[in-house]
Write a protein that holds these residues in place. Structure first.
Motif, PDB file in Angstrom:
ATOM      1  N   PRO A  80       0.846  -1.370   0.103  1.00  0.00           N
ATOM      2  CA  PRO A  80      -0.038  -0.060   0.089  1.00  0.00           C
ATOM      3  C   PRO A  80       0.933   1.246  -0.043  1.00  0.00           C
ATOM      4  CG  PRO A  80       0.022  -0.880   2.189  1.00  0.00           C
ATOM      5  CD  PRO A  80       0.641  -2.130   1.189  1.00  0.00           C
ATOM      6  N   LYS A  81       0.411   2.179  -0.563  1.00  0.00           N
ATOM      7  CA  LYS A  81       1.127   3.465  -0.855  1.00  0.00           C
ATOM      8  C   LYS A  81       0.366   4.623   0.086  1.00  0.00           C
ATOM      9  CE  LYS A  81       2.781   2.451  -5.573  1.00  0.00           C
ATOM     10  NZ  LYS A  81       2.973   3.103  -6.936  1.00  0.00           N
ATOM     11  N   PRO A  82       1.176   5.712   0.521  1.00  0.00           N
ATOM     12  CA  PRO A  82       0.396   6.456   1.323  1.00  0.00           C
ATOM     13  C   PRO A  82      -0.383   7.478   0.438  1.00  0.00           C
ATOM     14  CG  PRO A  82       2.610   7.127   0.814  1.00  0.00           C
ATOM     15  CD  PRO A  82       2.513   5.637   0.549  1.00  0.00           C
ATOM     16  N   LYS A  83      -1.678   7.709   0.858  1.00  0.00           N
ATOM     17  CA  LYS A  83      -2.518   8.560  -0.037  1.00  0.00           C
ATOM     18  C   LYS A  83      -2.067   9.803  -0.021  1.00  0.00           C
ATOM     19  CE  LYS A  83      -6.738   5.913   1.011  1.00  0.00           C
ATOM     20  NZ  LYS A  83      -8.090   5.970   1.241  1.00  0.00           N
ATOM     21  N   PRO A  84      -2.250  10.325  -1.426  1.00  0.00           N
ATOM     22  CA  PRO A  84      -1.709  11.869  -1.770  1.00  0.00           C
ATOM     23  C   PRO A  84      -2.645  12.662  -1.319  1.00  0.00           C
ATOM     24  CG  PRO A  84      -2.862  10.771  -3.578  1.00  0.00           C
ATOM     25  CD  PRO A  84      -2.907   9.589  -2.575  1.00  0.00           C
ATOM     26  N   LYS A  85      -2.257  14.143  -1.013  1.00  0.00           N
ATOM     27  CA  LYS A  85      -3.169  14.796  -0.438  1.00  0.00           C
ATOM     28  C   LYS A  85      -4.722  15.351  -1.373  1.00  0.00           C
ATOM     29  CE  LYS A  85      -3.102  19.943   0.922  1.00  0.00           C
ATOM     30  NZ  LYS A  85      -2.465  21.193   0.567  1.00  0.00           N
ATOM     31  N   ARG A  86      -5.595  15.136  -0.752  1.00  0.00           N
ATOM     32  CA  ARG A  86      -6.874  15.327  -1.479  1.00  0.00           C
ATOM     33  C   ARG A  86      -6.894  16.810  -2.104  1.00  0.00           C
ATOM     34  NH1 ARG A  86     -10.211  11.564  -3.332  1.00  0.00           N
ATOM     35  NH2 ARG A  86     -10.208  10.544  -1.209  1.00  0.00           N
ATOM     36  N   THR A  87      -7.484  16.567  -3.279  1.00  0.00           N
ATOM     37  CA  THR A  87      -7.540  18.027  -4.046  1.00  0.00           C
ATOM     38  C   THR A  87      -8.867  18.352  -4.532  1.00  0.00           C
ATOM     39  OG1 THR A  87      -6.759  16.716  -6.075  1.00  0.00           O
ATOM     40  CG2 THR A  87      -5.077  17.754  -4.828  1.00  0.00           C
ATOM     41  N   ALA A  88      -9.275  19.279  -5.082  1.00  0.00           N
ATOM     42  CA  ALA A  88     -10.524  19.577  -5.431  1.00  0.00           C
ATOM     43  C   ALA A  88     -10.934  18.845  -6.679  1.00  0.00           C
ATOM     44  CB  ALA A  88     -10.740  21.027  -5.863  1.00  0.00           C
ATOM     45  N   GLY A  89     -12.128  18.628  -6.925  1.00  0.00           N
ATOM     46  CA  GLY A  89     -12.759  18.012  -8.052  1.00  0.00           C
ATOM     47  C   GLY A  89     -12.482  18.616  -9.314  1.00  0.00           C
ATOM     48  N   PRO A  90     -13.240  18.239 -10.379  1.00  0.00           N
ATOM     49  CA  PRO A  90     -13.539  18.875 -11.646  1.00  0.00           C
ATOM     50  C   PRO A  90     -14.189  20.018 -11.767  1.00  0.00           C
ATOM     51  CG  PRO A  90     -14.703  16.846 -11.785  1.00  0.00           C
ATOM     52  CD  PRO A  90     -13.922  16.833 -10.493  1.00  0.00           C
ATOM     53  N   ARG A  91     -13.711  21.025 -12.504  1.00  0.00           N
ATOM     54  CA  ARG A  91     -14.859  22.415 -12.625  1.00  0.00           C
ATOM     55  C   ARG A  91     -16.100  21.825 -13.106  1.00  0.00           C
ATOM     56  NH1 ARG A  91     -12.939  27.413 -13.098  1.00  0.00           N
ATOM     57  NH2 ARG A  91     -10.636  27.978 -12.788  1.00  0.00           N
ATOM     58  N   PRO A  92     -17.200  22.468 -12.621  1.00  0.00           N
ATOM     59  CA  PRO A  92     -18.490  22.215 -13.431  1.00  0.00           C
ATOM     60  C   PRO A  92     -18.451  22.671 -14.666  1.00  0.00           C
ATOM     61  CG  PRO A  92     -18.654  23.698 -11.421  1.00  0.00           C
ATOM     62  CD  PRO A  92     -17.283  23.274 -11.293  1.00  0.00           C
ATOM     63  N   THR A  93     -17.867  23.889 -14.876  1.00  0.00           N
ATOM     64  CA  THR A  93     -17.815  24.600 -16.113  1.00  0.00           C
ATOM     65  C   THR A  93     -16.181  24.811 -16.418  1.00  0.00           C
ATOM     66  OG1 THR A  93     -19.805  25.722 -15.673  1.00  0.00           O
ATOM     67  CG2 THR A  93     -18.226  26.528 -17.626  1.00  0.00           C
ATOM     68  N   PRO A  94     -15.811  24.001 -17.502  1.00  0.00           N
ATOM     69  CA  PRO A  94     -14.320  24.198 -17.701  1.00  0.00           C
ATOM     70  C   PRO A  94     -13.808  25.307 -18.316  1.00  0.00           C
ATOM     71  CG  PRO A  94     -15.420  23.074 -19.529  1.00  0.00           C
ATOM     72  CD  PRO A  94     -16.516  23.281 -18.544  1.00  0.00           C
ATOM     73  N   LYS A  95     -12.386  25.395 -17.981  1.00  0.00           N
ATOM     74  CA  LYS A  95     -11.595  26.614 -18.924  1.00  0.00           C
ATOM     75  C   LYS A  95     -11.557  26.015 -20.523  1.00  0.00           C
ATOM     76  CE  LYS A  95      -8.468  28.726 -16.778  1.00  0.00           C
ATOM     77  NZ  LYS A  95      -7.159  28.804 -16.120  1.00  0.00           N
ATOM     78  N   PRO A  96     -11.505  27.055 -21.157  1.00  0.00           N
ATOM     79  CA  PRO A  96     -11.297  26.707 -22.612  1.00  0.00           C
ATOM     80  C   PRO A  96      -9.866  26.033 -22.722  1.00  0.00           C
ATOM     81  CG  PRO A  96     -11.768  29.085 -22.327  1.00  0.00           C
ATOM     82  CD  PRO A  96     -11.647  28.692 -20.973  1.00  0.00           C
ATOM     83  N   PRO A  97      -9.861  24.822 -23.612  1.00  0.00           N
ATOM     84  CA  PRO A  97      -8.726  24.193 -23.765  1.00  0.00           C
ATOM     85  C   PRO A  97      -7.628  24.885 -24.080  1.00  0.00           C
ATOM     86  CG  PRO A  97     -10.403  23.840 -25.557  1.00  0.00           C
ATOM     87  CD  PRO A  97     -10.837  24.616 -24.635  1.00  0.00           C
ATOM     88  N   THR A  98      -6.316  24.515 -23.657  1.00  0.00           N
ATOM     89  CA  THR A  98      -5.128  25.236 -24.085  1.00  0.00           C
ATOM     90  C   THR A  98      -4.532  24.622 -25.528  1.00  0.00           C
ATOM     91  OG1 THR A  98      -3.919  23.480 -22.669  1.00  0.00           O
ATOM     92  CG2 THR A  98      -4.515  25.689 -21.660  1.00  0.00           C
ATOM     93  N   GLU A  99      -4.899  23.464 -25.807  1.00  0.00           N
ATOM     94  CA  GLU A  99      -4.338  22.582 -26.837  1.00  0.00           C
ATOM     95  C   GLU A  99      -5.494  23.033 -27.891  1.00  0.00           C
ATOM     96  OE1 GLU A  99      -1.844  20.229 -27.885  1.00  0.00           O
ATOM     97  OE2 GLU A  99      -0.849  21.592 -26.594  1.00  0.00           O
TER      98      GLU A  99
END
Length: 292
Positions: A80-99
């Protein structure tokens, strides 16, 4: 990905390898963003299957083709590996793609009952393992996104789901080889990353698959996960019971169904192929291929 631009994938159980029609993988090493791939002579050996595996029809859910994910012995269980720090989920409305330049759309589903073909010699499991390990060790975005790392177990599981590690298989929808790379996607990725990978070479096929996964990671990460400490974190520990909760699930889904079915401007993150995602996620921890 798939890197076929997209398809429903079937999986493989025990000694029976059922191959999914699709994939979309592509790229990896000498470019603008990528380090130059090592020029290693192609070596193949005869571990080809006695009989070609039958490709599951795109309309059949991946789970039906795979059955229960093949399990490893308890002694082979990873620590087992130590769990990483929990981060925010996905944006409900995305930013424009950079690609802004994107891969071609996925092909039409293959006809029901169509069987895959085989060309050339099949690479041995040890050769495939080495190629996938090399692809996982590459830094695909050393300048603009050096944090992007493609986990080896993700590459192994995707290759198993897509082809059963059969390097010489060609699916009815046109997916080629180990990572079931679509020719049009391979051409696009070679242009995007200034590469000249050969889709028919099992090592280059692995690099193409890894590169497509890396491209999807940046594309989706920039749109939906920029609020995270690391917007390109593919850790499974960041996923909840909701399939659209983490980048890992989104990248797996997009490999099979294409980026446009998962990440769309102005719309929430979508997982259109939940069973495929569940299959690959299961294979990332339970696949016999992890011990090869």
């Amino acid at each position: 990905m798939r890197c076929r631009a997209v398809r429903t994938g079937a999986a493989v159980i025990a000694g029976l390898l059922l191959v999914t029609a699709g994939g979309c993988a592509d790229e990896g090493a000498r470019p603008q963003e990528l380090p130059v791939a090592a020029d290693v002579p192609v070596v193949v050996s005869g571990e080809a299957s006695a009989e070609p595996a039958e490709l599951a029809a795109p309309s059949v859910p991946a789970e039906e083709g795979m059955g229960t994910a093949p399990t490893r012995s308890p002694s082979a269980s990873p620590k087992p590996k130590p769990k990483p720090k929990r981060t925010a989920g996905p944006r409900p409305t995305p930013k424009p793609p950079t690609e802004t330049q994107v891969p071609p759309p996925p092909p039409r589903p293959a006809p029901t009952g169509c069987k895959p073909t085989y060309q050339g010699d099949e690479a041995s499991r040890s050769q495939v393992k080495a190629a996938l390990s090399d692809a996982a060790a590459r830094q695909y975005w050393p300048v603009s996104a050096p944090e992007i790392k493609i986990p080896l177990n993700l590459l192994k599981a995707t290759a198993w789901q897509e082809s059963g590690w059969q390097s010489h298989i060609v699916a009815c929808d046109g997916g080629v080889g180990l990572m079931q790379v679509m020719p049009a996607t391979a051409e696009w990725m070679n242009q995007r990353f200034e590469q000249s990978y050969d889709i028919d070479d099992y090592r280059d096929n692995a690099y193409l698959g890894g590169t497509y996964l890396a491209w999807l990671t940046k594309y989706i990460g920039d749109m939906y996960f920029d609020a995270n400490e690391n917007p390109y974190d593919l850790s499974a520990d960041l996923c909840t019971s909701e399939l659209n909760s983490c980048l890992l699930n989104a990248v797996i889904a997009a490999y099979n169904y294409g980026h446009g079915a998962v990440a769309r401007e102005g719309e929430p993150l979508t997982i259109p192929n939940p069973q495929y995602v569940r299959n690959v996620r299961a294979l990332m921890t339970e696949c016999v291929c992890l011990d090869y």
